[in-house]
Structure formats: C-alpha cells, structure tokens
Design a protein around this motif. Structure first.
Motif, PDB file in Angstrom:
ATOM      1  N   LEU A  95       0.895  -1.322  -0.090  1.00 45.70           N
ATOM      2  CA  LEU A  95       0.049   0.210   0.019  1.00 45.70           C
ATOM      3  C   LEU A  95       0.757   1.347   0.040  1.00 45.70           C
ATOM      4  O   LEU A  95       0.664   2.199  -0.733  1.00 45.70           O
ATOM      5  N   VAL A  96       1.829   1.349   0.725  1.00 43.52           N
ATOM      6  CA  VAL A  96       2.786   2.368   0.819  1.00 43.52           C
ATOM      7  C   VAL A  96       3.484   2.646  -0.365  1.00 43.52           C
ATOM      8  O   VAL A  96       3.614   3.694  -0.772  1.00 43.52           O
ATOM      9  N   ALA A  97       3.989   1.708  -0.928  1.00 45.73           N
ATOM     10  CA  ALA A  97       4.643   1.834  -2.318  1.00 45.73           C
ATOM     11  C   ALA A  97       3.891   2.443  -3.623  1.00 45.73           C
ATOM     12  O   ALA A  97       4.042   3.248  -3.947  1.00 45.73           O
ATOM     13  N   ALA A  98       2.858   1.711  -3.326  1.00 46.33           N
ATOM     14  CA  ALA A  98       1.659   2.339  -4.429  1.00 46.33           C
ATOM     15  C   ALA A  98       1.246   3.833  -4.287  1.00 46.33           C
ATOM     16  O   ALA A  98       1.255   4.701  -4.967  1.00 46.33           O
ATOM     17  N   ARG A  99       1.307   4.196  -2.759  1.00 44.98           N
ATOM     18  CA  ARG A  99       0.900   5.517  -2.564  1.00 44.98           C
ATOM     19  C   ARG A  99       2.298   6.551  -2.900  1.00 44.98           C
ATOM     20  O   ARG A  99       2.051   7.700  -3.175  1.00 44.98           O
ATOM     21  N   ALA A 100       3.250   5.973  -2.658  1.00 48.64           N
ATOM     22  CA  ALA A 100       4.608   6.560  -2.803  1.00 48.64           C
ATOM     23  C   ALA A 100       4.839   7.026  -4.388  1.00 48.64           C
ATOM     24  O   ALA A 100       5.023   8.002  -4.847  1.00 48.64           O
ATOM     25  N   ALA A 101       4.201   6.074  -5.287  1.00 50.15           N
ATOM     26  CA  ALA A 101       4.345   6.296  -6.659  1.00 50.15           C
ATOM     27  C   ALA A 101       3.277   7.438  -7.004  1.00 50.15           C
ATOM     28  O   ALA A 101       3.600   7.983  -8.148  1.00 50.15           O
ATOM     29  N   THR A 102       2.487   7.783  -6.119  1.00 51.50           N
ATOM     30  CA  THR A 102       1.356   8.685  -6.569  1.00 51.50           C
ATOM     31  C   THR A 102       1.888  10.034  -6.131  1.00 51.50           C
ATOM     32  O   THR A 102       1.364  11.220  -6.560  1.00 51.50           O
ATOM     33  N   HIS A 139      13.619   1.454   2.230  1.00 52.28           N
ATOM     34  CA  HIS A 139      12.098   1.303   2.907  1.00 52.28           C
ATOM     35  C   HIS A 139      11.716   2.531   3.787  1.00 52.28           C
ATOM     36  O   HIS A 139      10.615   2.998   3.485  1.00 52.28           O
ATOM     37  N   ALA A 140      12.794   2.917   4.573  1.00 51.86           N
ATOM     38  CA  ALA A 140      12.322   4.291   5.252  1.00 51.86           C
ATOM     39  C   ALA A 140      12.109   5.664   4.226  1.00 51.86           C
ATOM     40  O   ALA A 140      11.223   6.322   4.327  1.00 51.86           O
ATOM     41  N   LEU A 141      12.778   5.552   3.062  1.00 50.38           N
ATOM     42  CA  LEU A 141      12.666   6.821   2.248  1.00 50.38           C
ATOM     43  C   LEU A 141      11.309   6.490   1.430  1.00 50.38           C
ATOM     44  O   LEU A 141      10.470   7.463   1.220  1.00 50.38           O
ATOM     45  N   ILE A 142      10.696   5.322   1.243  1.00 47.63           N
ATOM     46  CA  ILE A 142       9.692   4.944   0.321  1.00 47.63           C
ATOM     47  C   ILE A 142       8.420   5.239   1.674  1.00 47.63           C
ATOM     48  O   ILE A 142       7.484   6.246   1.187  1.00 47.63           O
ATOM     49  N   ARG A 143       8.705   5.117   2.597  1.00 46.05           N
ATOM     50  CA  ARG A 143       7.456   5.410   3.579  1.00 46.05           C
ATOM     51  C   ARG A 143       7.352   6.989   3.684  1.00 46.05           C
ATOM     52  O   ARG A 143       6.368   7.449   3.749  1.00 46.05           O
ATOM     53  N   ALA A 151       0.195   4.047   8.516  1.00 46.92           N
ATOM     54  CA  ALA A 151       0.900   2.545   7.983  1.00 46.92           C
ATOM     55  C   ALA A 151       2.186   2.800   8.356  1.00 46.92           C
ATOM     56  O   ALA A 151       3.016   1.511   8.936  1.00 46.92           O
ATOM     57  N   ASP A 152       2.989   3.977   8.485  1.00 46.13           N
ATOM     58  CA  ASP A 152       4.089   4.089   8.714  1.00 46.13           C
ATOM     59  C   ASP A 152       4.427   3.619  10.297  1.00 46.13           C
ATOM     60  O   ASP A 152       5.496   2.818  10.647  1.00 46.13           O
ATOM     61  N   GLY A 153       3.358   4.218  11.004  1.00 46.32           N
ATOM     62  CA  GLY A 153       3.771   3.605  12.560  1.00 46.32           C
ATOM     63  C   GLY A 153       3.645   2.171  12.679  1.00 46.32           C
ATOM     64  O   GLY A 153       4.344   1.570  13.558  1.00 46.32           O
ATOM     65  N   ILE A 154       2.850   1.486  11.970  1.00 40.32           N
ATOM     66  CA  ILE A 154       2.351   0.185  12.248  1.00 40.32           C
ATOM     67  C   ILE A 154       3.778  -0.533  11.620  1.00 40.32           C
ATOM     68  O   ILE A 154       4.234  -1.592  12.279  1.00 40.32           O
ATOM     69  N   ILE A 155       4.066  -0.311  10.466  1.00 41.45           N
ATOM     70  CA  ILE A 155       5.418  -0.926   9.898  1.00 41.45           C
ATOM     71  C   ILE A 155       6.651  -0.614  10.780  1.00 41.45           C
ATOM     72  O   ILE A 155       7.482  -1.705  10.953  1.00 41.45           O
ATOM     73  N   GLU A 156       6.876   0.738  11.305  1.00 42.94           N
ATOM     74  CA  GLU A 156       7.820   0.747  12.141  1.00 42.94           C
ATOM     75  C   GLU A 156       8.049  -0.022  13.254  1.00 42.94           C
ATOM     76  O   GLU A 156       8.849  -0.765  13.709  1.00 42.94           O
ATOM     77  N   THR A 157       6.812  -0.292  13.886  1.00 44.96           N
ATOM     78  CA  THR A 157       6.588  -1.235  15.145  1.00 44.96           C
ATOM     79  C   THR A 157       6.799  -2.794  14.583  1.00 44.96           C
ATOM     80  O   THR A 157       7.634  -3.555  15.217  1.00 44.96           O
ATOM     81  N   LEU A 158       6.532  -3.099  13.577  1.00 46.49           N
ATOM     82  CA  LEU A 158       6.487  -4.514  13.176  1.00 46.49           C
ATOM     83  C   LEU A 158       8.137  -4.782  12.721  1.00 46.49           C
ATOM     84  O   LEU A 158       8.566  -5.594  12.855  1.00 46.49           O
ATOM     85  N   ARG A 159       8.695  -3.595  12.170  1.00 51.71           N
ATOM     86  CA  ARG A 159      10.028  -3.792  11.739  1.00 51.71           C
ATOM     87  C   ARG A 159      11.084  -4.194  12.925  1.00 51.71           C
ATOM     88  O   ARG A 159      12.062  -4.818  12.868  1.00 51.71           O
ATOM     89  N   GLY A 160      10.507  -3.407  14.015  1.00 54.93           N
ATOM     90  CA  GLY A 160      11.360  -3.526  15.327  1.00 54.93           C
ATOM     91  C   GLY A 160      11.749  -4.925  15.568  1.00 54.93           C
ATOM     92  O   GLY A 160      12.565  -5.510  16.288  1.00 54.93           O
ATOM     93  N   GLN A 161      10.399  -5.591  15.556  1.00 54.98           N
ATOM     94  CA  GLN A 161      10.184  -6.729  16.050  1.00 54.98           C
ATOM     95  C   GLN A 161      11.068  -7.745  15.267  1.00 54.98           C
ATOM     96  O   GLN A 161      11.549  -8.929  15.548  1.00 54.98           O
ATOM     97  N   LEU A 162      11.220  -7.420  14.033  1.00 61.76           N
ATOM     98  CA  LEU A 162      11.835  -8.422  13.007  1.00 61.76           C
ATOM     99  C   LEU A 162      13.465  -8.111  12.644  1.00 61.76           C
ATOM    100  O   LEU A 162      13.744  -8.630  11.900  1.00 61.76           O
ATOM    101  N   VAL A 163      14.004  -7.049  13.380  1.00 63.58           N
ATOM    102  CA  VAL A 163      15.268  -6.738  13.233  1.00 63.58           C
ATOM    103  C   VAL A 163      16.400  -7.786  13.089  1.00 63.58           C
ATOM    104  O   VAL A 163      17.257  -7.687  12.167  1.00 63.58           O
ATOM    105  N   ARG A 164      16.314  -8.490  13.998  1.00 63.47           N
ATOM    106  CA  ARG A 164      17.257  -9.854  14.124  1.00 63.47           C
ATOM    107  C   ARG A 164      17.146 -10.481  12.934  1.00 63.47           C
ATOM    108  O   ARG A 164      18.132 -10.877  12.217  1.00 63.47           O
ATOM    109  N   HIS A 165      15.776 -11.020  12.424  1.00 64.71           N
ATOM    110  CA  HIS A 165      15.760 -11.766  11.297  1.00 64.71           C
ATOM    111  C   HIS A 165      16.156 -11.112  10.095  1.00 64.71           C
ATOM    112  O   HIS A 165      16.816 -11.656   9.107  1.00 64.71           O
ATOM    113  N   GLN A 166      15.708  -9.927   9.916  1.00 66.41           N
ATOM    114  CA  GLN A 166      16.182  -9.014   8.636  1.00 66.41           C
ATOM    115  C   GLN A 166      17.740  -9.048   8.670  1.00 66.41           C
ATOM    116  O   GLN A 166      18.171  -8.878   7.497  1.00 66.41           O
ATOM    117  N   PHE A 167      18.440  -8.692   9.807  1.00 69.63           N
ATOM    118  CA  PHE A 167      19.765  -8.505   9.677  1.00 69.63           C
ATOM    119  C   PHE A 167      20.540  -9.883   9.120  1.00 69.63           C
ATOM    120  O   PHE A 167      21.337  -9.846   8.436  1.00 69.63           O
TER     121      PHE A 167
END
Length: 222
Positions: A95-102, A139-143, A151-167
């Motif tokens: 959703l965020v990427a689509a909105r960024a494109a507009t 990803h932060a720039l797109i947001r 959406a940004d607030g929810i994504i940031e919270t979810l990203r924090g929970q996933l930081v070890r997996h993403q790294f």
C-alpha cells in the motif's frame, strides 16, 4: 491571533524509551537478554520509575517482554511469528509503495536512484552490512515519500520486532543478489509513477523474504 505554544520537550521516560529502542534495534541487546533496571538507570541517566515506564512502552511495541518477579528482557520472535509479521508487512508496504508512486517528486526520485546506486556498489564489493543499512534506508525513504502516518507507525513497530531476522537474512549467502533487482523494480515503478506496478513489486519482494524465512532453521535463530 495568539502565538502557538512551543513544542513540549520529550519526557525523561520518552527519551529513555527512544535510546533503549535504538540500542535494541542496533543489536546491542540480544533476544532473550535481561534488561536490568539498575544498569539501565545508570546508562540512561534517569530514575527507576522512568526506566519502568520506558520498558512498559517497549513491551507494548513488542520489543520487550516484562514478566512478574522476573523482570524485563528483549523479546524473542520465532521464525513462525516472523513469517506472520512479514505477511502483514507485505500488505502494508505494498500500500505504501503504491501511494509513494502517486506522490514522488523529481528530487525524491533522484534520491531513490542514489540509494539504488549505493546498493549496487555494496553488493559488487561484498559489503553486506552496508547493503543491510541501505535496505533500511530505502524502505524508510519510500515510507517518507508516501507520508501515510498510520501505515508508517505500524510498519515501524513490526520492523522493530523483525530486526534480528532481517539482519541475518541480509547476510545470508546470495540473498543480496536476489533482493537487489527486486529493490530496483520497486524504485523504477515508483519513479514511473505507476502505483499498481509499485505495489506488485513490493509485495513480490516481501514474499521473497517470507520464502527465505521459511527456509531458516529455527535452532539457528536462538
């Protein structure tokens, strides 16, 4: 017309929360590691009351777990939960990427191009820690371009929970070479102001992340 009041300074507990949150996201505290209040008081320069308030807020964000009579520790996220979180991220970030494109401006499109160039250089040089940092920057720039606060607030919270997996995923052999063209497709769709293509490219990218998570040995994430 009365002047607007000056912005309020952050409270000690809010400052403590942000410092501790950043430390967890940088990996200074590992999953399952105990967060000792007395030590945090010294590190953060605040009272035990403010430390407890900060820990309580971080628990609400899913970064910390507080147990009665056992104190607080950095919350572990299982591979199964990481997959579920990523499935939610796939919808929101699409959703965020689509909105960024507009909404993208020419200056922002140039910044996206700059990040893409740096990512290509990082992969070519085998600088995968650098690539991981650039991944987060992209990803932060797109947001930021999308400017969807909810959406940004929810994504940031979810990203924090996933930081070890993403790294760990960013350091997985061959992963950057797979994700780089995916990121390039996302950037190109946003630059072309094509919201459907941007959403599809973002969802494809995060679906690939989910596939990699499914291939992780849970024992290696403890």
């Amino acid at each position: 017309m009365p002047a607007e009041p000056p912005p309020r300074a952050a409270t000690p507990s809010a400052q403590a929360r942000e410092v501790l949150r950043a430390a967890i996201l940088r990996g200074e505290y590992l999953p399952g590691e105990r967060l000792v209040e007395a030590q945090l008081c010294v590190r953060l320069g605040v009272s035990r009351f403010n430390v407890r308030a900060a820990l309580s807020e971080l628990a609400a964000d899913g970064l910390v777990e507080v147990q009665r009579n056992r104190g607080a520790h950095v919350r572990k996220v299982s591979v199964e939960e990481a997959i579920e979180i990523s499935e939610v991220r796939m919808v929101l970030e699409g959703l965020v990427a689509a909105r960024a494109a507009t909404r993208v401006t020419d200056a922002q499109a140039s910044e996206l191009d700059e990040v893409a160039l740096l990512m290509r250089r990082a992969v070519a040089a085998g600088e995968f820690h650098r690539y991981s940092d650039l991944n987060q920057r992209l990803h932060a720039l797109i947001r930021a371009i999308a400017a969807h606060r909810t959406a940004d607030g929810i994504i940031e919270t979810l990203r924090g929970q996933l930081v070890r997996h993403q790294f760990m995923l960013s350091l997985h052999p061959g992963r950057p070479a797979v994700s780089l063209p995916q990121h390039e497709r996302i950037i190109e769709a946003i630059r072309q102001r094509d919201p459907k293509a941007a959403e599809a490219a973002m969802r494809e990218h995060i679906a690939s992340v989910i596939d990699h998570l499914r291939g992780i040995d849970p024992a290696g994430m403890s």
